[in-house]
Design an enzyme around this catalytic site. Structure first.
Site, PDB file in Angstrom:
ATOM      1  N   ALA A  26      52.137  25.459  22.231  1.00  0.00           N
ATOM      2  CA  ALA A  26      53.311  24.442  22.846  1.00  0.00           C
ATOM      3  C   ALA A  26      53.648  23.071  22.060  1.00  0.00           C
ATOM      4  CB  ALA A  26      53.295  24.279  24.313  1.00  0.00           C
ATOM      5  N   ASP A 137      37.096  26.690  35.485  1.00  0.00           N
ATOM      6  CA  ASP A 137      36.245  26.239  36.424  1.00  0.00           C
ATOM      7  C   ASP A 137      37.278  25.168  37.644  1.00  0.00           C
ATOM      8  OD1 ASP A 137      34.292  26.807  35.609  1.00  0.00           O
ATOM      9  OD2 ASP A 137      33.780  25.065  34.464  1.00  0.00           O
ATOM     10  N   ARG A 263      36.357  34.680  31.699  1.00  0.00           N
ATOM     11  CA  ARG A 263      36.440  33.543  29.822  1.00  0.00           C
ATOM     12  C   ARG A 263      37.721  34.136  29.818  1.00  0.00           C
ATOM     13  NH1 ARG A 263      32.142  29.290  29.053  1.00  0.00           N
ATOM     14  NH2 ARG A 263      32.093  30.382  27.205  1.00  0.00           N
TER      15      ARG A 263
END
Ligand code: F6P
Length: 331
Positions: A26, A137, A263
């Site tokens: 982006a 997180d 992750r």
């Protein structure tokens, strides 16, 4: 209106998070659409010190929106924590003619962006910096959402759903440790979504008797013979909780540490879209001449705050969500 920047850098730093690639894409495409050149900096702040760069055009970010990890690699740099390292990084920006930088990562990344911005200003260089929060997180004070959190939750949920099958068959107690650093968001969301017997979060001091033993007892009294305990890594060690359950309750628990698997993986729709909106906003801020900003979310809206102010903000668990989790685990 003319762009305030002509050539910007983009880097990812700290722990990777699903959606970082969508964000890089982006940034590159939003910049190119405005006629701003974009340079990729590999391996985070260490890469900026070393001048580890790659050209970024629209084609270079094709087919990455669906990929986990970060195509720019990431690193944690000790050298960049020193003034000398920050000066070297500012010198690289000058050499490359960068007048803007987008840093994607967590609060360490934003501290780095601020330090770099100060070094560049001291050297009389024009360098605008913008941070974008990306970490599984969800622990960034100024933003109620961070890129990667939704995917990490879904990954953990998928794993725990599988664990549940075998735990039910064997009528066992399962202790699952999830990531989150010092934050309990991941554990809270995962715990609610999988219907955990107990959830341990760092925001509430650990009390084995109250938060684990009594919950298991009540579940057993209601007829259950398998128990799922979700532990945030910042609250306690899954192994230690398992040991305590064995010792105090005489059960034979199995401990699973989900670890880095949380992750990875293809980003969810929420992470792809949020990452894309944030990347677009970052370039817009740079084009408008803004600096030292963190792009963040306020509810569903994309907004931005001053880096200094953003870093000073702290985050606690949402009280309503915490209340729901507590009610669902039998109070
Ligand atoms: O900040 C993201 C995170 O995955 C935390 O949840 C975890 O504590 C830490 O990074 C692990 O870091 P490393 O990749 O250095 O083991």
């Amino acid at each position: 209106m003319e762009n305030a920047v002509k050539r910007i850098g983009v880097l990812t730093s700290g722990g990777d998070a699903p959606g970082m690639n969508a964000c890089i894409r982006a940034v590159v495409r939003s910049a190119n659409a405005r006629g701003i050149e974009c340079v990729g900096i590999r391996r985070g702040w260490q890469g900026l010190i070393a001048g580890d760069i790659m050209e970024m055009d629209n084609a270079s970010v094709s087919r990455i929106i669906n990929r986990g990890g970060t195509m720019l690699y990431t690193a944690r740099s000790d050298e960049f924590r020193t003034l000398e390292g920050q000066k070297k990084a500012a010198a690289t920006c000058k050499l490359l003619g960068l007048d803007g930088l987008v840093a994607i990562g967590g609060d360490g990344t934003f501290r780095g962006a601020l330090a770099l911005s100060r070094q560049a200003a001291e050297a009389g260089e024009h360098l605008q910096v913008v941070g974008i929060p990306a970490t599984i997180d969800n622990d960034i004070g100024c933003s109620n959402y961070t890129i990667g959190f939704d995917t990490a939750c879904n990954t953990a949920i998928e794993c725990i759903d599988k664990l549940r099958d075998t735990m039910q068959s064997h009528e066992r107690c399962s202790v699952v440790e999830v990531m989150g650093h010092r934050s309990g968001y991941l554990a809270l969301y995962v715990g609610v979504a999988i219907g955990a017997t107990a959830v341990l979060v760092p925001e509430r001091p650990y009390d084995f008797e109250k938060h684990v033993a009594e919950k298991i007892r009540r579940a057993r009294l209601s007829g259950k013979t398998n128990f799922m305990i979700v532990v945030a890594e910042g609250a306690a060690s899954g192994m230690a909780v398992g040991e305590e359950i064995r010792r105090e309750l005489g059960l034979d628990p199995r401990v699973t540490i989900l670890g880095h698997i949380q992750r990875g993986g293809s980003p969810s729709a929420k992470d792809r879209v949020t990452a894309t909106r944030m990347g677009y906003e970052a370039v817009q801020l740079l084009a408008e001449g803004k600096t030292n900003r963190i792009v963040c979310t306020s509810g569903e809206q994309i907004v931005n705050v001053d880096i200094d102010e953003g870093l000073a903000m702290t985050k606690t668990l949402d009280p309503e969500e915490f209340e729901v989790m507590t009610a669902m685990t039998g109070r």
